[in-house]
Design a protein around this motif. Structure first.
Motif, PDB file in Angstrom:
ATOM      1  N   GLY A 170     -48.281  -2.466  19.737  1.00 45.22           N
ATOM      2  CA  GLY A 170     -47.456  -1.400  19.166  1.00 45.22           C
ATOM      3  C   GLY A 170     -46.035  -1.330  19.694  1.00 45.22           C
ATOM      4  O   GLY A 170     -45.426  -0.260  19.676  1.00 45.22           O
ATOM      5  N   LEU A 171     -45.495  -2.453  20.168  1.00 41.39           N
ATOM      6  CA  LEU A 171     -44.104  -2.468  20.636  1.00 41.39           C
ATOM      7  C   LEU A 171     -43.211  -2.893  19.463  1.00 41.39           C
ATOM      8  O   LEU A 171     -42.788  -4.043  19.364  1.00 41.39           O
ATOM      9  N   ALA A 172     -42.904  -1.931  18.605  1.00 37.75           N
ATOM     10  CA  ALA A 172     -42.191  -2.239  17.358  1.00 37.75           C
ATOM     11  C   ALA A 172     -40.761  -2.684  17.615  1.00 37.75           C
ATOM     12  O   ALA A 172     -40.152  -3.342  16.764  1.00 37.75           O
ATOM     13  N   ASP A 173     -40.198  -2.325  18.769  1.00 34.69           N
ATOM     14  CA  ASP A 173     -38.796  -2.681  19.025  1.00 34.69           C
ATOM     15  C   ASP A 173     -38.670  -3.861  19.991  1.00 34.69           C
ATOM     16  O   ASP A 173     -37.656  -4.060  20.625  1.00 34.69           O
ATOM     17  N   LYS A 174     -39.739  -4.646  20.102  1.00 35.37           N
ATOM     18  CA  LYS A 174     -39.691  -5.880  20.883  1.00 35.37           C
ATOM     19  C   LYS A 174     -40.240  -7.028  20.040  1.00 35.37           C
ATOM     20  O   LYS A 174     -40.892  -6.813  19.020  1.00 35.37           O
ATOM     21  N   GLY A 175     -39.940  -8.261  20.486  1.00 36.51           N
ATOM     22  CA  GLY A 175     -40.558  -9.422  19.857  1.00 36.51           C
ATOM     23  C   GLY A 175     -39.904  -9.862  18.567  1.00 36.51           C
ATOM     24  O   GLY A 175     -40.461 -10.698  17.858  1.00 36.51           O
ATOM     25  N   ARG A 176     -38.720  -9.329  18.228  1.00 35.92           N
ATOM     26  CA  ARG A 176     -38.047  -9.760  16.992  1.00 35.92           C
ATOM     27  C   ARG A 176     -36.555  -9.486  17.107  1.00 35.92           C
ATOM     28  O   ARG A 176     -36.133  -8.534  17.780  1.00 35.92           O
ATOM     29  N   ILE A 177     -35.783 -10.308  16.445  1.00 42.36           N
ATOM     30  CA  ILE A 177     -34.332 -10.107  16.415  1.00 42.36           C
ATOM     31  C   ILE A 177     -34.005  -9.330  15.143  1.00 42.36           C
ATOM     32  O   ILE A 177     -33.876  -9.907  14.062  1.00 42.36           O
ATOM     33  N   VAL A 178     -33.928  -8.012  15.299  1.00 45.63           N
ATOM     34  CA  VAL A 178     -33.539  -7.126  14.182  1.00 45.63           C
ATOM     35  C   VAL A 178     -32.663  -6.021  14.764  1.00 45.63           C
ATOM     36  O   VAL A 178     -32.753  -5.712  15.962  1.00 45.63           O
ATOM     37  N   VAL A 179     -31.827  -5.440  13.929  1.00 45.76           N
ATOM     38  CA  VAL A 179     -30.979  -4.337  14.384  1.00 45.76           C
ATOM     39  C   VAL A 179     -31.875  -3.190  14.850  1.00 45.76           C
ATOM     40  O   VAL A 179     -32.839  -2.830  14.187  1.00 45.76           O
ATOM     41  N   GLY A 180     -31.558  -2.658  16.041  1.00 43.42           N
ATOM     42  CA  GLY A 180     -32.325  -1.560  16.618  1.00 43.42           C
ATOM     43  C   GLY A 180     -33.326  -2.011  17.665  1.00 43.42           C
ATOM     44  O   GLY A 180     -33.765  -1.213  18.482  1.00 43.42           O
ATOM     45  N   ALA A 181     -33.684  -3.304  17.649  1.00 44.77           N
ATOM     46  CA  ALA A 181     -34.654  -3.796  18.638  1.00 44.77           C
ATOM     47  C   ALA A 181     -33.990  -3.909  20.014  1.00 44.77           C
ATOM     48  O   ALA A 181     -32.763  -3.992  20.129  1.00 44.77           O
ATOM     49  N   GLN A 182     -34.798  -3.919  21.044  1.00 45.97           N
ATOM     50  CA  GLN A 182     -34.280  -4.163  22.384  1.00 45.97           C
ATOM     51  C   GLN A 182     -33.721  -5.587  22.429  1.00 45.97           C
ATOM     52  O   GLN A 182     -34.303  -6.506  21.863  1.00 45.97           O
ATOM     53  N   ALA A 183     -32.597  -5.723  23.124  1.00 47.94           N
ATOM     54  CA  ALA A 183     -31.910  -7.022  23.157  1.00 47.94           C
ATOM     55  C   ALA A 183     -32.518  -7.918  24.234  1.00 47.94           C
ATOM     56  O   ALA A 183     -31.858  -8.343  25.186  1.00 47.94           O
ATOM     57  N   ASP A 184     -33.811  -8.206  24.066  1.00 40.00           N
ATOM     58  CA  ASP A 184     -34.522  -9.153  24.927  1.00 40.00           C
ATOM     59  C   ASP A 184     -34.434 -10.493  24.205  1.00 40.00           C
ATOM     60  O   ASP A 184     -35.011 -10.658  23.127  1.00 40.00           O
ATOM     61  N   LEU A 185     -33.716 -11.441  24.791  1.00 42.02           N
ATOM     62  CA  LEU A 185     -33.354 -12.660  24.052  1.00 42.02           C
ATOM     63  C   LEU A 185     -33.506 -13.899  24.930  1.00 42.02           C
ATOM     64  O   LEU A 185     -33.419 -13.815  26.166  1.00 42.02           O
ATOM     65  N   VAL A 186     -33.715 -15.032  24.291  1.00 39.42           N
ATOM     66  CA  VAL A 186     -33.962 -16.286  25.004  1.00 39.42           C
ATOM     67  C   VAL A 186     -33.135 -17.407  24.386  1.00 39.42           C
ATOM     68  O   VAL A 186     -33.149 -17.587  23.164  1.00 39.42           O
ATOM     69  N   ALA A 187     -32.423 -18.140  25.237  1.00 43.24           N
ATOM     70  CA  ALA A 187     -31.769 -19.372  24.789  1.00 43.24           C
ATOM     71  C   ALA A 187     -32.739 -20.511  25.073  1.00 43.24           C
ATOM     72  O   ALA A 187     -33.043 -20.815  26.231  1.00 43.24           O
ATOM     73  N   PHE A 188     -33.255 -21.117  24.001  1.00 40.92           N
ATOM     74  CA  PHE A 188     -34.276 -22.158  24.134  1.00 40.92           C
ATOM     75  C   PHE A 188     -33.748 -23.446  23.531  1.00 40.92           C
ATOM     76  O   PHE A 188     -33.475 -23.528  22.333  1.00 40.92           O
ATOM     77  N   ASP A 189     -33.609 -24.444  24.389  1.00 40.00           N
ATOM     78  CA  ASP A 189     -33.121 -25.746  23.927  1.00 40.00           C
ATOM     79  C   ASP A 189     -34.341 -26.544  23.445  1.00 40.00           C
ATOM     80  O   ASP A 189     -35.174 -26.957  24.258  1.00 40.00           O
ATOM     81  N   PRO A 190     -34.474 -26.748  22.143  1.00 40.69           N
ATOM     82  CA  PRO A 190     -35.744 -27.275  21.613  1.00 40.69           C
ATOM     83  C   PRO A 190     -35.891 -28.787  21.667  1.00 40.69           C
ATOM     84  O   PRO A 190     -36.915 -29.309  21.265  1.00 40.69           O
ATOM     85  N   THR A 191     -34.899 -29.519  22.184  1.00 40.23           N
ATOM     86  CA  THR A 191     -34.970 -30.978  22.063  1.00 40.23           C
ATOM     87  C   THR A 191     -35.201 -31.786  23.344  1.00 40.23           C
ATOM     88  O   THR A 191     -35.803 -32.857  23.274  1.00 40.23           O
ATOM     89  N   PRO A 192     -34.747 -31.352  24.520  1.00 42.51           N
ATOM     90  CA  PRO A 192     -34.930 -32.251  25.669  1.00 42.51           C
ATOM     91  C   PRO A 192     -36.401 -32.446  26.043  1.00 42.51           C
ATOM     92  O   PRO A 192     -37.182 -31.512  25.991  1.00 42.51           O
ATOM     93  N   SER A 193     -36.734 -33.669  26.411  1.00 44.27           N
ATOM     94  CA  SER A 193     -38.078 -33.979  26.897  1.00 44.27           C
ATOM     95  C   SER A 193     -38.004 -34.250  28.392  1.00 44.27           C
ATOM     96  O   SER A 193     -37.036 -34.827  28.869  1.00 44.27           O
ATOM     97  N   TYR A 194     -39.038 -33.857  29.099  1.00 44.92           N
ATOM     98  CA  TYR A 194     -39.020 -33.986  30.563  1.00 44.92           C
ATOM     99  C   TYR A 194     -40.453 -33.928  31.062  1.00 44.92           C
ATOM    100  O   TYR A 194     -41.364 -33.524  30.327  1.00 44.92           O
ATOM    101  N   HIS A 195     -40.648 -34.313  32.317  1.00 44.92           N
ATOM    102  CA  HIS A 195     -41.949 -34.173  32.961  1.00 44.92           C
ATOM    103  C   HIS A 195     -41.939 -32.892  33.789  1.00 44.92           C
ATOM    104  O   HIS A 195     -40.987 -32.640  34.528  1.00 44.92           O
TER     105      HIS A 195
END
Ligand code: ZN
Length: 440
Positions: A364-389
């Motif tokens: 029931g955390l309607a203002d988390k888990g999505r990028i929409v106006v009004g949501a809490q600005a909890d955000l992640v920069a995720f680089d989807p391409t590098p491979s590593y061990h």
């Protein structure tokens, strides 16, 4: 008007898909989602380019173990690991800490232990154990998101399982969400001492899950309860779940990164770092779990981060029957799932639906888990391409024991923001959250 922060990415993951966009943040909330190049006066303006911008993940299945087993894991280390893995909200399980969270006084003890130590937002589950049904309404009123119950041995003596009658009594005590560890004890053969993975796997057969899911749904249906099946591993339970959902019953399910990315065929004998309950099964089973994510039968992917002391997890004997059953992976879930999701043709939007939006909706955390106006600005920069061990030296959990160590993964978290400010190890800003929290 000048906003506090603008983050731009050519791969911004929004509820309706991935596209170039700019996200503006003011007062800790998302105040605008605009075109990628839109000029917005801002104190800080960062262009992530091709690094994806995701909502912070919500992990509703984490065992922090503090207080009581703080030498296993604690709030500071678990939440730093979460932040490093792109998780900005966790909900802590009621067991393995001491006291277990089975009444309002125990919740207060845990909240006290967490205060000032959390780098991400932290909420709590309560526990339903034999005899505590009368305590559940007060514990619910104190703000837990719902109640966890086991149908089989939990691994710790202070959190015993419920039989069907006790489960019905818990459902009757409070109209809450119940989250169920679904393995049927009479189908388990856990006394078998062996270093062979296939013996361990055989000791916890799919039938144990199928029977427990069937029986939990049956008790819930008779008691009008809302239930969620935790860490589903056995694909054989999927038709039971799907039928219940088609019948309109309020039942949902989650699975975990290890069931989706590791398989029984690759687990060496004696490699108890792979032990979890229910167990990691074979590749055909794994394919069925992915299909269930695709069709919505499973709505959440959460870590079941469950650390312990290294000597308990990987005893010198290599005996699966005595090693701790739990995998500590709050930091590795996103890259592990993304690596496999990408290989199977899924997109970042799918991963966000399973690891951010789905779990946020579950509690029931309607203002988390999505990028929409009004949501809490909890955000992640995720680089989807590098491979590593995977380098155990980079794990932030208390003990860097992990089946992912040395494994080749794709995608890495570059930065994490909580309410619009970067998470840094020196300043814990996580809040303790309760059910129904909305601080707007
Ligand atoms: Zn768990």
């Amino acid at each position: 008007m000048t906003v506090d922060l603008v983050l731009r990415s050519r791969r911004t993951v929004l509820p309706d898909g991935e596209r170039p966009a700019a996200v503006a943040v003011g007062g800790g909330r998302i105040v605008a989602v605009t075109d990628y190049r839109e000029q917005v006066p801002a104190t800080v303006d960062t262009d992530l380019g091709d690094v994806a911008l995701l909502p912070g993940l919500v992990d509703t299945h984490v065992h922090v173990n503090e207080p009581g087993r703080t030498e296993w894991e604690g709030f500071a280390t678990a939440t730093l690991a979460a932040a490093a893995g792109g998780v900005t909200t966790i909900v802590d399980m009621p067991l393995n800490s001491l006291p277990p969270t089975v009444d309002a006084a125990a919740l207060a003890v845990k909240q006290q232990a967490a205060t000032g130590r959390c780098h991400v937002d932290v909420g709590f589950w309560g526990g339903a154990v034999p005899g505590n049904a009368p305590a559940l309404p007060d514990l619910y009123a104190a703000g837990v998101f719902g109640f966890k119950a086991f149908l089989a041995d939990s691994g710790v003596p202070e959190f015993p399982p419920l039989d069907a009658g006790q489960l019905a009594a818990a459902f009757a005590a409070v109209p809450a969400l119940f989250v169920i560890h679904a393995e049927q004890p009479d189908q388990l053969h856990t006394a078998v001492s062996s270093t062979r993975y296939r013996d361990f796997l055989a000791s916890r057969p799919p039938a144990a899950e199928v029977d427990a899911v069937t029986s939990a749904i049956d008790v819930a249906r008779r008691g009008n309860a809302r239930i969620h099946i935790l860490h589903l591993s056995a694909a054989g339970a999927l038709p039971v779940l799907a039928a219940a959902r088609r019948a309109g019953l309020p039942v949902s399910a989650e699975t975990c990164p290890h069931y989706l990315t590791l398989s029984a065929e690759e687990i060496p004998d004696g490699a108890t770092e792979f032990k979890c309950c229910p167990p990691i099964r074979d590749r055909a089973n794994q394919d069925a779990l992915w299909a269930a994510l695709a069709d919505g039968t499973i709505s959440c992917v959460v870590s079941d981060h469950s650390p312990c002391l290294p000597a308990l997890k990987t005893p010198d004997t290599g005996d699966f029957s005595t090693a701790w059953g739990g995998i500590a992976s709050v930091q590795m879930g996103l890259p592990a799932v993304w690596t496999e999701a990408r290989r199977r043709g899924f997109g970042l939007g799918d991963v966000v639906r399973w690891m951010a939006e789905g779990p946020a909706d579950l509690v029931g955390l309607a203002d988390k888990g999505r990028i929409v106006v009004g949501a809490q600005a909890d955000l992640v920069a995720f680089d989807p391409t590098p491979s590593y061990h995977v380098d155990p030296g980079r794990l932030r959990q208390r003990h860097p024991v992990s089946p992912y160590n040395g494994r080749r993964l794709t995608g890495i978290v570059r930065a994490t923001w909580l309410r619009g400010a970067p998470i840094t190890p020196d300043a814990p800003r996580g809040r303790l959250i309760t059910r129904g929290t909305d601080d707007r």
